[in-house]
Scaffold this motif. Structure first.
Motif, short mmCIF file in Angstrom:
data_model
loop_
_atom_site.label_atom_id
_atom_site.label_comp_id
_atom_site.label_asym_id
_atom_site.label_seq_id
_atom_site.Cartn_x
_atom_site.Cartn_y
_atom_site.Cartn_z
N HIS A 1 -1.97 -48.56 -6.46
CA HIS A 1 -2.04 -48.59 -5.01
C HIS A 1 -2.43 -49.98 -4.54
O HIS A 1 -2.81 -50.84 -5.33
N GLY A 2 -2.32 -50.20 -3.24
CA GLY A 2 -2.72 -51.46 -2.65
C GLY A 2 -3.50 -51.19 -1.38
O GLY A 2 -4.69 -50.95 -1.40
N CYS A 3 -2.76 -51.15 -0.28
CA CYS A 3 -3.39 -51.13 1.06
C CYS A 3 -4.09 -49.83 1.42
O CYS A 3 -4.98 -49.83 2.24
N ARG A 4 -3.68 -48.74 0.86
CA ARG A 4 -4.18 -47.40 1.22
C ARG A 4 -3.90 -47.06 2.68
O ARG A 4 -4.59 -46.22 3.27
N MET A 5 -2.95 -47.73 3.28
CA MET A 5 -2.66 -47.50 4.69
C MET A 5 -1.20 -47.21 4.96
O MET A 5 -0.76 -47.22 6.10
N GLY A 6 -0.43 -47.01 3.90
CA GLY A 6 0.98 -46.70 4.11
C GLY A 6 1.86 -47.90 4.38
O GLY A 6 2.97 -47.76 4.88
N ILE A 7 1.36 -49.11 4.05
CA ILE A 7 2.12 -50.31 4.39
C ILE A 7 2.77 -50.96 3.17
O ILE A 7 3.95 -51.31 3.20
N CYS A 8 2.02 -51.11 2.08
CA CYS A 8 2.49 -51.96 0.98
C CYS A 8 3.52 -51.28 0.08
O CYS A 8 4.25 -51.95 -0.63
N ASN A 9 3.54 -49.95 0.07
CA ASN A 9 4.49 -49.21 -0.76
C ASN A 9 4.13 -49.18 -2.24
O ASN A 9 4.90 -48.65 -3.04
N LYS A 10 3.01 -49.76 -2.63
CA LYS A 10 2.67 -49.80 -4.06
C LYS A 10 2.35 -48.42 -4.61
O LYS A 10 2.47 -48.18 -5.80
N CYS A 11 1.93 -47.52 -3.76
CA CYS A 11 1.54 -46.20 -4.25
C CYS A 11 2.71 -45.23 -4.26
O CYS A 11 2.56 -44.09 -4.69
N LYS B 1 4.57 -41.80 -0.36
CA LYS B 1 3.41 -42.70 -0.38
C LYS B 1 2.17 -41.83 -0.46
O LYS B 1 1.79 -41.20 0.53
N CYS C 1 -0.89 -42.48 -0.61
CA CYS C 1 -2.12 -42.85 0.11
C CYS C 1 -2.17 -42.25 1.51
O CYS C 1 -3.24 -42.09 2.06
S1 FES Z 1 -1.29 -48.02 -1.07
FE1 FES Z 1 -0.08 -49.25 0.23
S2 FES Z 1 1.44 -47.84 0.91
FE2 FES Z 1 0.09 -46.62 -0.23
#
Ligand code: FES
Length: 116
Positions: free
Chosen positions: A66-76, A102, A104
């Motif tokens: 994961h990255g941002c935990r806000m639904g932005i980075c797409n890593k999750c 996503k 997160c």
């Molecule tokens: S952690 Fe960034 S979109 Fe889910």
């Protein structure tokens, strides 16, 4: 005529009941637990409904990317094979199989199978 009226009101009662039952089936409440099957990890864990899947899995000692935990980075984002989810940001429900999810910003609404 009395019989017809009685039948009609009976039918109406049944319809009302069926309606409330289907409401119950949709089960949009945020209580209870959901089984999440992680295909790559070959694990099934129970997570609470209504919470982000990412943080629920972390509480179980699983550490998804994961990255941002806000639904932005797409890593999750991972592939959902089946199950219903709800977007915590906009409340949108998703029941389609094979969606990029996503984790997160989504909660589980029914048992899930994800590629994690
Ligand atoms: S952690 Fe960034 S979109 Fe889910």
């Amino acid at each position: 005529a009395a019989t017809a009226e009685a039948l009609l009101s009976h039918a109406a009662a049944i319809q009302t009941e069926a309606f409330s039952l289907s409401q119950f089936d949709a089960d949009l409440t945020d209580t209870g637990f959901i089984n999440v099957t992680l295909m790559k990890s070959n694990k099934t864990v129970a997570i609470p409904k209504g919470q982000s899947i990412l943080s629920s899995l972390e509480q179980q000692g699983i550490k998804p990317n994961h990255g941002c935990r806000m639904g932005i980075c797409n890593k999750c984002a991972c592939n959902k094979a089946q199950g219903a989810t709800r977007n915590l940001l906009n409340g949108a429900a998703n029941q389609e199989p094979t969606q990029l999810l996503k984790i997160c910003v989504n909660s589980a609404q029914s048992d899930l199978v994800i590629d994690l």
